[in-house]
Design a protein around this motif. Sequence first.
Motif, PDB file in Angstrom:
ATOM      1  N   ILE A  46       1.131  -1.423  -0.037  1.00  0.00           N
ATOM      2  CA  ILE A  46      -0.032   0.119  -0.108  1.00  0.00           C
ATOM      3  C   ILE A  46       0.941   1.177   0.134  1.00  0.00           C
ATOM      4  CG2 ILE A  46      -1.936   1.216   1.144  1.00  0.00           C
ATOM      5  CD1 ILE A  46      -2.923  -1.329   2.401  1.00  0.00           C
ATOM      6  N   LEU A  47       0.578   1.992  -0.796  1.00  0.00           N
ATOM      7  CA  LEU A  47       1.347   3.277  -1.020  1.00  0.00           C
ATOM      8  C   LEU A  47       1.391   4.097   0.078  1.00  0.00           C
ATOM      9  CD1 LEU A  47       0.460   4.311  -4.738  1.00  0.00           C
ATOM     10  CD2 LEU A  47       2.565   3.006  -3.967  1.00  0.00           C
ATOM     11  N   PRO A  48       2.712   4.565   0.652  1.00  0.00           N
ATOM     12  CA  PRO A  48       2.520   5.338   2.073  1.00  0.00           C
ATOM     13  C   PRO A  48       2.130   6.915   1.624  1.00  0.00           C
ATOM     14  CG  PRO A  48       4.829   4.943   1.262  1.00  0.00           C
ATOM     15  CD  PRO A  48       3.865   4.037   0.429  1.00  0.00           C
ATOM     16  N   PRO A  49       1.970   7.583   2.688  1.00  0.00           N
ATOM     17  CA  PRO A  49       1.615   9.114   2.493  1.00  0.00           C
ATOM     18  C   PRO A  49       2.738  10.051   2.005  1.00  0.00           C
ATOM     19  CG  PRO A  49       1.616   8.461   4.789  1.00  0.00           C
ATOM     20  CD  PRO A  49       1.949   7.158   4.152  1.00  0.00           C
ATOM     21  N   LEU A  50       2.408  11.068   1.446  1.00  0.00           N
ATOM     22  CA  LEU A  50       3.259  12.015   0.898  1.00  0.00           C
ATOM     23  C   LEU A  50       3.997  12.459   2.197  1.00  0.00           C
ATOM     24  CD1 LEU A  50       1.386  13.592  -2.095  1.00  0.00           C
ATOM     25  CD2 LEU A  50       3.300  11.842  -2.276  1.00  0.00           C
ATOM     26  N   LEU A  51       5.258  12.633   2.000  1.00  0.00           N
ATOM     27  CA  LEU A  51       6.009  13.349   3.096  1.00  0.00           C
ATOM     28  C   LEU A  51       7.197  14.140   2.518  1.00  0.00           C
ATOM     29  CD1 LEU A  51       6.638  10.649   5.756  1.00  0.00           C
ATOM     30  CD2 LEU A  51       5.120  12.584   5.784  1.00  0.00           C
ATOM     31  N   PRO A  52       7.681  15.211   2.883  1.00  0.00           N
ATOM     32  CA  PRO A  52       8.467  16.118   2.302  1.00  0.00           C
ATOM     33  C   PRO A  52       9.869  15.272   2.097  1.00  0.00           C
ATOM     34  CG  PRO A  52       7.607  17.105   4.488  1.00  0.00           C
ATOM     35  CD  PRO A  52       7.164  15.652   4.298  1.00  0.00           C
ATOM     36  N   LYS A  53      10.285  15.535   0.913  1.00  0.00           N
ATOM     37  CA  LYS A  53      11.824  14.924   0.865  1.00  0.00           C
ATOM     38  C   LYS A  53      12.707  15.263   1.522  1.00  0.00           C
ATOM     39  CE  LYS A  53      10.533  14.185  -4.312  1.00  0.00           C
ATOM     40  NZ  LYS A  53      10.856  14.288  -5.755  1.00  0.00           N
ATOM     41  N   ASP A  54      12.659  16.604   2.053  1.00  0.00           N
ATOM     42  CA  ASP A  54      13.563  17.147   2.879  1.00  0.00           C
ATOM     43  C   ASP A  54      13.221  16.829   4.252  1.00  0.00           C
ATOM     44  OD1 ASP A  54      15.514  18.360   4.604  1.00  0.00           O
ATOM     45  OD2 ASP A  54      15.156  20.538   3.420  1.00  0.00           O
ATOM     46  N   PRO A  55      13.877  15.813   5.135  1.00  0.00           N
ATOM     47  CA  PRO A  55      13.169  15.633   6.313  1.00  0.00           C
ATOM     48  C   PRO A  55      13.372  16.617   7.447  1.00  0.00           C
ATOM     49  CG  PRO A  55      15.701  14.465   6.168  1.00  0.00           C
ATOM     50  CD  PRO A  55      15.060  15.031   4.643  1.00  0.00           C
ATOM     51  N   THR A  56      13.954  17.785   7.058  1.00  0.00           N
ATOM     52  CA  THR A  56      13.954  19.024   8.127  1.00  0.00           C
ATOM     53  C   THR A  56      12.992  19.801   7.798  1.00  0.00           C
ATOM     54  OG1 THR A  56      15.664  20.009   6.590  1.00  0.00           O
ATOM     55  CG2 THR A  56      16.738  18.627   8.075  1.00  0.00           C
ATOM     56  N   GLU A  57      11.968  19.654   6.695  1.00  0.00           N
ATOM     57  CA  GLU A  57      11.190  20.481   6.465  1.00  0.00           C
ATOM     58  C   GLU A  57       9.964  20.279   7.448  1.00  0.00           C
ATOM     59  OE1 GLU A  57       8.079  21.593   2.741  1.00  0.00           O
ATOM     60  OE2 GLU A  57       9.967  20.524   2.418  1.00  0.00           O
ATOM     61  N   MET A  58       9.411  21.359   7.887  1.00  0.00           N
ATOM     62  CA  MET A  58       8.074  21.181   8.787  1.00  0.00           C
ATOM     63  C   MET A  58       6.928  21.353   7.842  1.00  0.00           C
ATOM     64  SD  MET A  58       9.487  23.774  11.822  1.00  0.00           S
ATOM     65  CE  MET A  58       8.186  22.936  13.286  1.00  0.00           C
ATOM     66  N   VAL A  90      11.758  13.975  13.856  1.00  0.00           N
ATOM     67  CA  VAL A  90      13.208  13.928  14.522  1.00  0.00           C
ATOM     68  C   VAL A  90      13.829  12.530  14.248  1.00  0.00           C
ATOM     69  CG1 VAL A  90      13.877  13.987  16.883  1.00  0.00           C
ATOM     70  CG2 VAL A  90      11.928  15.078  16.407  1.00  0.00           C
ATOM     71  N   VAL A  91      13.215  11.562  14.067  1.00  0.00           N
ATOM     72  CA  VAL A  91      13.834  10.270  13.843  1.00  0.00           C
ATOM     73  C   VAL A  91      13.102   9.798  12.491  1.00  0.00           C
ATOM     74  CG1 VAL A  91      14.566   8.033  14.645  1.00  0.00           C
ATOM     75  CG2 VAL A  91      14.464   9.844  15.957  1.00  0.00           C
ATOM     76  N   PRO A  92      13.608   9.708  11.306  1.00  0.00           N
ATOM     77  CA  PRO A  92      13.003   9.014  10.338  1.00  0.00           C
ATOM     78  C   PRO A  92      12.950   7.645  10.256  1.00  0.00           C
ATOM     79  CG  PRO A  92      15.069  10.063   9.666  1.00  0.00           C
ATOM     80  CD  PRO A  92      15.007  10.480  10.900  1.00  0.00           C
ATOM     81  N   GLY A  93      12.042   7.070   9.479  1.00  0.00           N
ATOM     82  CA  GLY A  93      11.869   5.663   9.465  1.00  0.00           C
ATOM     83  C   GLY A  93      10.529   5.207   8.702  1.00  0.00           C
ATOM     84  N   GLU A  94      10.591   3.924   8.845  1.00  0.00           N
ATOM     85  CA  GLU A  94       8.977   3.543   8.830  1.00  0.00           C
ATOM     86  C   GLU A  94       7.944   3.590   9.579  1.00  0.00           C
ATOM     87  OE1 GLU A  94       8.482   2.342   5.925  1.00  0.00           O
ATOM     88  OE2 GLU A  94      10.511   2.343   5.244  1.00  0.00           O
TER      89      GLU A  94
END
Length: 457
Positions: free
Chosen positions: A240-252, A415-419
């Motif tokens: 199942i396709l995950p939700p859209l998130l910013p490519k830059d993990p620091t972007e709020m 703060v901590v990226p991942g699944e």
Amino acid sequence: MGKIVNEETSDKQSTETTPCMRWLPAPLPDSTTFIATPSNVDYDGCIYLQPKKNARTIDLIRESQTLQFAGSQPTDYDLCWSPGDPVVAQFHLDRKWYRATVNKMMKNGEVEVTFVDYGNKETVKLHELRRNLIYNDIPVLCYKSVLHNVSPVRLEISDINLDVAKLLVEKMKVCCWAPTFMHVTEEQQSVDVCPSPLMAMPLNPVIYSGSRKDSLRGQVVEEVESIYEDCDQITSLPTILPPLLPKDPTEMFAVKVTGIKDPGCVYVAPVVSNALPVSSYQEALASHDKRYQKFIDYVNTNINSFPLASHLKIGKLYLGKFINGRWYRVQVLKLTPTHATVQYVDFGNLEEIPRNCLRECPASGKQLEVCSMCVRLHRVVPPRNQETGWSEDAMKAMITCLMGPRQMHFIASIVVPGELPEVQLFTKTSSGTYALAYAKLAAQGLIVLSKVGDNKP
């Protein structure tokens, strides 16, 4: 260069008639390039990698087993096991149920197990083991691997208790087994994988650099091909396709909370916000929202054109009817003769609905990213005096705080990226600064903001 170590071999068995004697081994990677998240590092230097494609399956197994065993009492059969037996065990921090293997009985009467999809060893109480295996036909979902030519450095540090394993897990968020010409970021490690499928046999590692079977050489070729031909027959759970998130993990980014599992783990849906600068991510999110609303409107206008789901499968995506009469995308987690426990993937909530309230989901719905995702609130843990987990007061307070009548949006920071990413949620104050959305709950003692978080089961 690294090695993937496969500790178990398995003859193909019929799980309907023969008890599962061990978990099926993790099959070799399908490709020479894959993204994986380290789930554990042990003191022998072995790193356990969860391929990104397995993340949804791991979540589904955990939630389904928790639905099955939460609040249950062990039977006599659950108490009859031997070292090496596959079991389902409850992890003490989140009280969820995970696949495990029994290692040994401890002197204090507890049992040491290894959570096979993560690699970490833990001790559990006798009543926290179950032998009714729901997913014994799915192979282990992480690779045990070692980094080639990487040796420990002798450290002479006095008065410091250095937890090397935890440092590695925290720093190495994503591993990419990739050719040297690929761009590798600070959070991606380029590793070559050398699988040794039969660790128990005194053989040299087999170099894996091309197609899976052509690369295997030596006296184990026939045995290895037989094992993985069997594993190839196992049907993996749908992606199942995950939700859209910013490519830059620091972007709020802005989110709304759509569901709460417990005060430390919630479902959030990214939303477009005028309070944030216009960005390519905001534009992509706005486009996704339009496509999603168009799909839901079309489904509800033409629901009778979609056939009733007759052959239900756990993990598959369907259309499910909600109590308000509208139809949304759902994933089946558990089945009974008359009902199905489903998760509304765009919101996160679990419901039990009649089987006749499920219809086939069209391809356009399966190709659309889900709207919500499960996140862990960074550093949010139960007060230490609550040995059984979260209190009812804490749950009610968090619901009021995050899903109150105003249905406010929050500013999220990963703060901590991942699944299962760890995030912080903020609200904007009248002075224009950001404040932690649930700071008052911490002040009231309903939650604790720990110094160190722990995501592993």
